[in-house]
Design an enzyme around this catalytic site. Sequence first.
Site: not given
Ligand code: NAP
Length: 488
Positions: A182, A233, A255, A289, A386
């Site tokens: 990230a 994510g 995930e 998460c 969330e």
């Molecule tokens: P997010 O926006 O989905 O970002 C996570 C990652 O995805 C970052 O590295 C981000 O990169 C990348 N990303 C964003 N847009 C993208 C795109 N269009 N194409 C490819 N990659 C992209 O999530 P967040 O809001 O930061 O993180 C929290 C979420 O993660 C929550 O929903 C949480 O539940 C989930 N999570 C799930 C788990 C699990 O194990 N199930 C664990 C931890 C978190 P950039 O750096 O470019 O933004």
Amino acid sequence: MEGDEKALMREQAFVGGGWIDAPDNDRRAVSDPATEQVIGHAPELQSTHIEEAINAASRAFVTWRCTSCVERANKLLAWYEGMQEHAETLARLMTLEQGKPLAEARGEVDYAASFLRWFAEEARRATGETIPPEDPAFAIGTTRQPVGVAAIITPWNFPLAMITRKVGAALAAGCTTLINPASQTPFSALALAVLAERAGLTNGEFNVVTCSGKRFSETVCADDRVRALSFTGSTQVGRQLLRQSADTVKCTAMELGGNAPFIVCDDVDLETAVDGAIAAKFQTSGQDCVAANRIFVHRSLYEDFLKRFAERMNAMSVGNGFNEDNEIGPLINRDAIEKAQALVDDARNKGARIIGRDQDGAPGPQFFMPTLVADFNTEMRVSVEEAFAPVAAICAFDDDDEVIMAANDTIYGLASYVYTHDDARIRKFLRELECGMVGVNTMDITGPHVPFGGVKQSGLGREGAHAGMEEYLETQYYCIGNGPRPER
Ligand code: NAP
């Protein structure tokens, strides 16, 4: 910054076993969320560099897949030892860029390292099977083959563990890896690369590609040489990555988000249940998460539970994670603060009781004082979204069928928690809750030995346990015939 911290804090990407900058020194500033001060810059790599990384990982795969499982395990163990040796530096770096309290960062370093040891042990266990042939002259069976080059996109809330949980499994299976950390937390990933280099992963088996997730995913998804995509994510981004992966039919592991119910039945010790709910809600400052997003308490305990929960919550100290007394650190950015406030305002406007300290007392613009939303209902955003913030939504329930229906009323199905000592009830909850993981009388449900993952829109696949390695293995079936040998 000096000594060990200086050595592990790299402002270059790690590609093909070497350290590189972006062209024209294009770099992204990274800030400490507690102070909003810039702590360093990470290169913003272009598509050509991502392709270079794919080339390196593809070349490395030819050798790595044929490397003995013992040698692969030894490198993972050397990497594990490196993490242990530099644990305090890794923890401080994590608190600096992610904000989590130092005690939690230390816990994450240990947790992250444990995946490298676990998968070093699992490397030997990529076993196939023999199948009784219909014709006894034949030999039939299966072997497990590494999928190939794996692209891995990880979030900021667990900047080390989300990487090692995937990479440990992939490398043990014989795959090579491209990591896109990230943008908010590149330095933990790059510190991991310094230690990977020292452990001998220097031929392109492990690459850290710093650039936006969007650019990374567009390049890797279009490239047929990348055979697997693993993402942690949001569900929103996960859906998009599944669509992008369809053109080259990649193996995908997702995930994604959660909306965990935390159910407190009427036969429990109140203090134990409050302890569990406080920990399940507020660890990682609520940015987890598997955080308890909806707390359901049996009506007979409800008011006492609220009172005790509020007392405990209001006693939690909020501030910079480097102060060892603080239990709640900053949120990742100002958008997260705005979202938390919007969820609370929405609930207040729809009739919830809001309990907690005044937000004016927050120690900085990226801090949110822990807040209790009592009497939430399904009309409120806190029930559907969330929070990813220290906002605890609590409501009362009357019977088990009603609470199971409410718990399942979500697109998510990651973790659930149930507090009861009644065996029949436990079996009913296990049978009827739609989720990948259930904690019964505990919120401590993670570790390298457990298959972590969700159902419904919380994702596809499992991480950790032996199941975690399965995501990076394909089954190859063989059939050895017994035709006549040519005459000599
Ligand atoms: P997010 O926006 O989905 O970002 C996570 C990652 O995805 C970052 O590295 C981000 O990169 C990348 N990303 C964003 N847009 C993208 C795109 N269009 N194409 C490819 N990659 C992209 O999530 P967040 O809001 O930061 O993180 C929290 C979420 O993660 C929550 O929903 C949480 O539940 C989930 N999570 C799930 C788990 C699990 O194990 N199930 C664990 C931890 C978190 P950039 O750096 O470019 O933004």
